[in-house]
Structure formats: C-alpha cells, structure tokens
Design a protein around this motif. Structure first.
Motif, PDB file in Angstrom:
ATOM      1  N   CYS A   5       2.067   1.857  -3.488  1.00  0.00           N
ATOM      2  CA  CYS A   5       0.938   2.330  -4.287  1.00  0.00           C
ATOM      3  C   CYS A   5       0.629   3.803  -4.000  1.00  0.00           C
ATOM      4  O   CYS A   5       0.318   4.582  -4.911  1.00  0.00           O
ATOM      5  N   GLU A   6       0.731   4.201  -2.738  1.00  0.00           N
ATOM      6  CA  GLU A   6       0.475   5.591  -2.366  1.00  0.00           C
ATOM      7  C   GLU A   6       1.509   6.533  -2.966  1.00  0.00           C
ATOM      8  O   GLU A   6       1.192   7.659  -3.342  1.00  0.00           O
ATOM      9  N   LYS A   7       2.743   6.064  -3.067  1.00  0.00           N
ATOM     10  CA  LYS A   7       3.796   6.896  -3.639  1.00  0.00           C
ATOM     11  C   LYS A   7       3.699   6.977  -5.159  1.00  0.00           C
ATOM     12  O   LYS A   7       3.970   8.026  -5.753  1.00  0.00           O
ATOM     13  N   SER A   8       3.349   5.858  -5.800  1.00  0.00           N
ATOM     14  CA  SER A   8       3.233   5.858  -7.256  1.00  0.00           C
ATOM     15  C   SER A   8       2.368   4.684  -7.718  1.00  0.00           C
ATOM     16  O   SER A   8       2.834   3.543  -7.759  1.00  0.00           O
ATOM     17  N   LYS A   9       1.114   4.990  -8.059  1.00  0.00           N
ATOM     18  CA  LYS A   9       0.228   3.947  -8.568  1.00  0.00           C
ATOM     19  C   LYS A   9       0.757   3.369  -9.875  1.00  0.00           C
ATOM     20  O   LYS A   9       0.611   2.175 -10.140  1.00  0.00           O
ATOM     21  N   GLU A  10       1.359   4.245 -10.681  1.00  0.00           N
ATOM     22  CA  GLU A  10       1.904   3.796 -11.968  1.00  0.00           C
ATOM     23  C   GLU A  10       3.033   2.792 -11.763  1.00  0.00           C
ATOM     24  O   GLU A  10       3.112   1.769 -12.449  1.00  0.00           O
ATOM     25  N   TYR A  11       3.915   3.061 -10.810  1.00  0.00           N
ATOM     26  CA  TYR A  11       5.028   2.143 -10.527  1.00  0.00           C
ATOM     27  C   TYR A  11       4.508   0.827  -9.954  1.00  0.00           C
ATOM     28  O   TYR A  11       4.934  -0.256 -10.370  1.00  0.00           O
ATOM     29  N   PHE A  12       3.589   0.910  -9.005  1.00  0.00           N
ATOM     30  CA  PHE A  12       3.064  -0.309  -8.393  1.00  0.00           C
ATOM     31  C   PHE A  12       2.364  -1.188  -9.426  1.00  0.00           C
ATOM     32  O   PHE A  12       2.451  -2.419  -9.358  1.00  0.00           O
ATOM     33  N   ALA A  13       1.703  -0.574 -10.400  1.00  0.00           N
ATOM     34  CA  ALA A  13       0.995  -1.338 -11.429  1.00  0.00           C
ATOM     35  C   ALA A  13       1.950  -2.161 -12.282  1.00  0.00           C
ATOM     36  O   ALA A  13       1.537  -3.142 -12.908  1.00  0.00           O
ATOM     37  N   LEU A  44      -5.716  -5.308  -4.066  1.00  0.00           N
ATOM     38  CA  LEU A  44      -4.360  -4.760  -4.160  1.00  0.00           C
ATOM     39  C   LEU A  44      -3.487  -5.537  -5.131  1.00  0.00           C
ATOM     40  O   LEU A  44      -2.881  -4.964  -6.048  1.00  0.00           O
ATOM     41  N   LYS A  58       0.835  -1.203   0.000  1.00  0.00           N
ATOM     42  CA  LYS A  58       0.000   0.000   0.000  1.00  0.00           C
ATOM     43  C   LYS A  58       0.871   1.256   0.000  1.00  0.00           C
ATOM     44  O   LYS A  58       0.545   2.262  -0.638  1.00  0.00           O
TER      45      LYS A  58
END
Length: 477
Positions: A242-250, A276, A239
C-alpha cells in the motif's frame, strides 16, 4: 379412479414447489417457472406420486396442451461438444495455471496438501524453467481464437519460486509482445519484500491474498511450519504494498477460507470493516471436502449468519438497502442469482434426444492446469493422479480423455435422464472423486444438495420477481 405411475409419467421432468406468494412449477423441457393454482399444484403432486385421479389427469393434460409436463424425448447422456471437442479446444485455451511449486512455507490445517486428503501432500518439487516456458508456448499455440489469455502462478506458495515467475513474464514479453496477457498470483503474502513488490507492480500482476480473518482466526489455521501465526507478517507486507502504490493495492483481491467452528461473526466483521483489507474485493470459500479423509461439516451458527446475510443481499437487490451493507460472504450469490435469471430465458431439453447435465466445463478450454512435472489436468481442484490427466507438455492434450471427462454423467445415466435439475447440475469431475477415482456413488451423493440449492435459488428468484426486482438494471451495474 387412482392409478400408479407408468413409464410415460416417469419421463416427465418437473418439480412443484411453494413460495410465500403461491405455488410454482419448474418444467425442465421448457426451462421455465410458471404459477400454479392450488388445485393444479395438488394434481401434479398426486400424478408424480402415482395416485392421480381422473380429475388430476385432466389438469395434467390441460398443462400439456400448453407445453408443460410433457414426456421427455431425452434418452441418452452425451455432451454436445463430444464430436467436435478437438475443434473447440485446439485454438481456444483461455488460461494456463502453472503449479510452479508443491512446497509452502505455511502449514494451514485445512489445506488440500496438508495430508488430510487422498493423493495430495506437500513436497519440495518445483517446476523447472524449461517446463514453464514450454507451457507458455503451448498456451500461445492454442489460443489464436482468444483475444486475451491468462497465466496464473499456483502453489504451494508461488513466491518460493519467484525467479521462475520472473522468467515466465520476461519470456512472454520477449517472444509474444503482440499477445494480450494477464498474470495472476495467489499468495499467502508472507514472503513479499521490496524486490518482489516492485516487480509485481511494474508488470501489473493481479494478486489474490489468502487471509482468513482477524489475528486470532488467522493464527489458528494459517501458521508457519514452526507453529507461529502468520497474521502480523501478512499485515506488515500488505501495508508495504500500500505504501508503494495505493492504486495497485486497491486492485488486490482477498480470499478467505471459513473453517468449521470458527467465530463466523468476527470473520465477517473483519472482511467488511478492516481498515486495510475491508475495501478490497473479497471472496470466501468453505473448507474443501472433495476427497477428504475426514468429514467436514458446519454448525447452525454458520448457517444462521449466512441466511441473515443472504436476506440483506435480497433487500439490496430490491433497492431497499445499500449494497455496501451486504457481507462479502454472500456477494457471490448475487452472481449466481443473476446467472440463473439469464439461464431461465433459454430453452430446455424439449425435443432433445441427447444432452449432458450442466456440471462439467470443457477441460482444456477454459483453463489447463500444468503440474510441476508438466502433466495437464482440467483444473487445480482435481487431484494430480493418472485418472485425471488430460495430456502433457510433450504430447499435448488427450482429446479422447477429454471426451470421457465431459461425459462423466453417463455413470448415472438412468438417474440423470429423469432429473428435473438436469440443466443446473453443478457436479463436475472434481466433485466425484473418491480416493483418486471417479465414483458413481459420490456423484449420486451430491444430488440432494444440488436439488435443495436449486430450489432455494428458484424461491429467491420468485421472491425477487414478486417484489419487482429489476434484474436487467442489476446486470448493467
């Protein structure tokens, strides 16, 4: 009049099999699958069993006139890269996998370093900076023929040596700015903090997250050294990314080890539906049984679920359902089916005098695994013992050792030369290990599964073809 099989018939490498849509012949010499009439199928079966009649042999000769079921000229096991191995490898290394530590903050029960495998246990050994940077130099020196290279950080848990990861990335940027480099990291995600996450995002490090399923599954197998489960920590850190960068987490990946006796349906529901982790590209593997001290087997529940999901995959390939409804458990099968469709378009062993079964990759080309001490191995799946070393950071690659390794099929030469599954054999060195040594017996033990799996793939292909599957369109997606 019946006759027994002679040496000539023994050199015919073919297999007949049945599909719901008729009888088939796979011929190794041509590397093709063709339709058979029932009487042709029975004739070839009789010939193979050594009880063919005059009429059966007449049918065989008719097929031979069309290039099928002919005696093979293959009489020697030798990998085609044997004589040119140094030229092939010298400037074409694609990837180094750095074992930056043998230590881990988790104690997963199925881990190859858990003590349940020969020659591998957890230790506190870590790679020093000098060795890591020398490995980078080695990669750059031997990859002039490769446009893009990869550096992967492997453990243990790599984040235990995060400062070393930083040193490697910085060194590459400073000394090889013109080289296109991808960074990969496999992690249990329990040691991430803002500092780590910011660095990985900034440098676009590809992260594969090891997670085995919902909380009750994860906390059963993936535990800290004190026995506490890791699920809540993994979710919290995911999480945070994801909070820092949704694009990176994806762009992150997940890998799930499916253990014997697990609640398989719960695992699949988690992988496909978790808010998630569900959207991430995922892979799944079974517990590794190579060189294991204890037997590993899966029950009928697993195989029933697998077959159901495989059926859904085939429906999706035919355009009858959406691919999104196909479980990640079988997504890798799509790649295998498409690969096999391509391979059946190339030639077989016709007129070849020497060749090698399809199992071994070329050590040192696709990747080099560098252990904490700077020794080279073909990949991270092989036990780190002297028998499998292919060089070291000081002396470079041992090309003679690589030649021996790509020709491991010589230990079962008589059996392999006759085998109809020759071109599709997946038995590499890692599958032939018994207590740290290459074993002829272990190699032969793989044969039954190899042939059974190959026949299933052939049957799947023929089913898909019968219903008009557009393989070319699937390749383009």
């Amino acid at each position: 009049m019946e006759r027994t099989m002679g040496n000539w018939e023994e050199k015919m490498a073919y297999i007949t099999f049945i599909t719901p849509f008729g009888h088939r012949l796979y011929d190794r010499e041509q590397n093709r699958i063709i339709h058979l009439q029932l009487h042709e199928y029975k004739a070839l079966e009789n010939v193979k069993m050594g009880c063919g009649t005059k009429e059966d042999y007449a049918i065989l000769r008719k097929l031979q006139n069309h290039g099928f079921c002919c005696a093979s000229d293959l009489n020697k096991i030798e990998h085609p890269a044997t004589k040119n191995i140094e030229t092939i490898v010298r400037n074409n290394i694609n990837q180094i996998v750095l074992q930056i530590t043998q230590n881990c903050n988790l104690r997963c029960s199925y881990c190859t370093y858990s003590g349940n495998y020969y020659n591998r246990t957890h230790s506190k050994k870590s790679m020093d900076v000098k060795t890591a940077l020398a490995a980078v130099d080695f990669l750059m020196l031997h990859s002039s023929g490769v446009e893009e290279v990869a550096i992967s950080f492997y453990g243990g848990e790599p984040i235990l040596e995060f400062e070393l990861i930083k040193s490697v990335v910085h060194y590459v940027k400073q000394n090889y700015p013109e080289k296109k480099v991808r960074y990969n990291l496999t992690t249990n995600l329990t040691m991430f903090n803002d500092y780590v996450i910011d660095f990985l995002i900034k440098n676009d490090v590809s992260v594969m997250i090891s997670i085995d399923g919902p909380e009750k599954v994860q906390d059963k197998y993936r535990v800290f050294s004190n026995g506490k489960g890791s699920y809540s920590t993994v979710v919290s850190n995911a999480k945070r990314i994801c909070e820092k960068s949704k694009e990176y987490f994806a762009k992150c990946l997940t890998n799930t080890v499916i253990s014997p006796g697990s609640d398989y349906r719960d695992i699949l529901d988690f992988l496909d539906g978790d808010e998630l982790f569900g959207p991430l590209y995922s892979t799944s593997t079974l517990v590794n049984d190579d060189d294991s001290k204890i037997p590993i087997s899966y029950d009928d529940d697993y195989y029933c679920i697998y077959k159901k999901e495989k059926f859904k995959l085939m429906l999706a390939m035919l355009g009858l359902i959406d691919f999104e409804s196909v479980s990640s458990l079988v997504k890798a099968d799509l790649t295998e089916i498409l690969k096999m469709d391509r391979l059946l378009l190339i030639g077989g062993t016709h007129r070849m005098k020497a060749h090698h079964p399809g199992g071994p990759c070329i050590p040192g080309q696709k990747r080099v695994f560098v252990d904490v001490n700077g020794y080279f191995y073909p990949c991270e799946k092989i036990a780190e013992v002297d028998n499998f070393k292919i060089g070291d950071i000081t002396h470079g690659l041992d090309y003679e050792k690589i030649r021996q390794m790509i020709n491991v099929g010589k230990c079962t030469e008589d059996e392999c030369l006759k085998c109809w599954a020759f071109l599709y054999c997946g038995t590499c060195v890692a599958k032939m290990v018994t207590e740290g040594r290459i074993s002829r017996k272990k190699r032969l033990e793989q044969c039954g599964n190899t042939k059974d799996n190959l026949l299933r793939h052939f049957q799947d292909l023929e089913t898909l073809r019968f219903y008009g599957c557009d393989f070319k369109q699937l390749e383009e997606k």
